[in-house]
Write an enzyme that holds these catalytic residues in place. Sequence first.
Site, PDB file in Angstrom:
ATOM      1  N   GLU A  23       0.810  -1.232   0.000  1.00  0.00           N
ATOM      2  CA  GLU A  23       0.000   0.000   0.000  1.00  0.00           C
ATOM      3  C   GLU A  23       0.839   1.276   0.000  1.00  0.00           C
ATOM      4  O   GLU A  23       0.308   2.347  -0.231  1.00  0.00           O
ATOM      5  CB  GLU A  23      -0.954   0.019   1.199  1.00  0.00           C
ATOM      6  CG  GLU A  23      -0.216   0.155   2.514  1.00  0.00           C
ATOM      7  CD  GLU A  23      -0.969   1.021   3.508  1.00  0.00           C
ATOM      8  OE1 GLU A  23      -2.075   1.473   3.226  1.00  0.00           O
ATOM      9  OE2 GLU A  23      -0.413   1.235   4.601  1.00  0.00           O
ATOM     10  N   ASN A  24       2.136   1.143   0.285  1.00  0.00           N
ATOM     11  CA  ASN A  24       3.016   2.319   0.279  1.00  0.00           C
ATOM     12  C   ASN A  24       4.053   2.251  -0.847  1.00  0.00           C
ATOM     13  O   ASN A  24       5.061   2.960  -0.807  1.00  0.00           O
ATOM     14  CB  ASN A  24       3.724   2.459   1.621  1.00  0.00           C
ATOM     15  CG  ASN A  24       2.772   2.513   2.791  1.00  0.00           C
ATOM     16  OD1 ASN A  24       2.770   1.627   3.647  1.00  0.00           O
ATOM     17  ND2 ASN A  24       1.922   3.522   2.828  1.00  0.00           N
ATOM     18  N   HIS A  52      -3.983   3.184   2.591  1.00  0.00           N
ATOM     19  CA  HIS A  52      -3.558   3.954   1.410  1.00  0.00           C
ATOM     20  C   HIS A  52      -3.997   3.294   0.097  1.00  0.00           C
ATOM     21  O   HIS A  52      -3.490   3.656  -0.972  1.00  0.00           O
ATOM     22  CB  HIS A  52      -2.037   4.128   1.406  1.00  0.00           C
ATOM     23  CG  HIS A  52      -1.544   5.069   2.464  1.00  0.00           C
ATOM     24  ND1 HIS A  52      -1.683   6.435   2.379  1.00  0.00           N
ATOM     25  CD2 HIS A  52      -0.951   4.827   3.662  1.00  0.00           C
ATOM     26  CE1 HIS A  52      -1.177   7.003   3.461  1.00  0.00           C
ATOM     27  NE2 HIS A  52      -0.724   6.048   4.264  1.00  0.00           N
TER      28      HIS A  52
HETATM   29 FE   LIG Z   1      -1.116   1.649   6.415  1.00  0.00          FE
END
Ligand SMILES: [Fe+2]
Length: 251
Positions: A23-24, A52
Amino acid sequence: MKVVRRYLRQVRDDYDFVVVNGENAAAGRGITRKLFGQLREAGADVVTLGNHSWDQAEALKLVEETPHLIRPLNYPPGTPGLGSGTFSARNGERVTVAQVMGRVLMQPLDDPFRAIDRVLTEQPIGANILVDFHAEATSEKKVMGYHLAGRCSALIGTHTHVQTADQTILSGTGYITDVGMTGPQNSSVGMNFDEVHYRLTSGLPKRFRPSSSPGEIRAVAIVLQEGKTRAIRRIQAGHKNNDIGQEVIEY
Ligand SMILES: [Fe+2]
């Protein structure tokens, strides 16, 4: 991205199945089609998301295009994509991966406990089931461990970016409160210290920038047998200049 791709290439053949929390991947903010493709190519069987998930608009389409990208189960009904899936490991076994997101100090969501229960009731006895609990509060994560003990193969915490040292086996369920961050070693949750320090000390806005310090790997290796964890080991690997005596990766 640089360090995880290099590391997976080095170790991928040691494992039957690999899950990456992505997610990053886009410099801290969500994931793109290109980055997802690079993680898959490097050997990730499944990529999970988190708070995210939708930072990059194309992720809303991407989760509809592939079952290998999983978003939290407990988003509201009608959210694109799936919160779980069943996949084939290299050794031929089936592995189910599910993700739920916490609600303590996080955005309001549906109940993660009931959401994961619905997936688990559909699973045959002895199935390989990996659960990613994307949550902030250690208290909530520990309670999920209590909730799922003996009911899934492993419960792995993500989101805090700091690896905890509490890996254990709860009635056959491998557990760690947080697997930790793969990303820049000297950083605040991956971001450059200067801007974060400015914001915290001045109270004024400043855009965060990803740190460019050497990358590190944080992960866990799990040995499963008949759907239960027999061993769980923390992995800490980093640049050759690392100062904590961790495994060295060349990149
Ligand atoms: Fe997170």
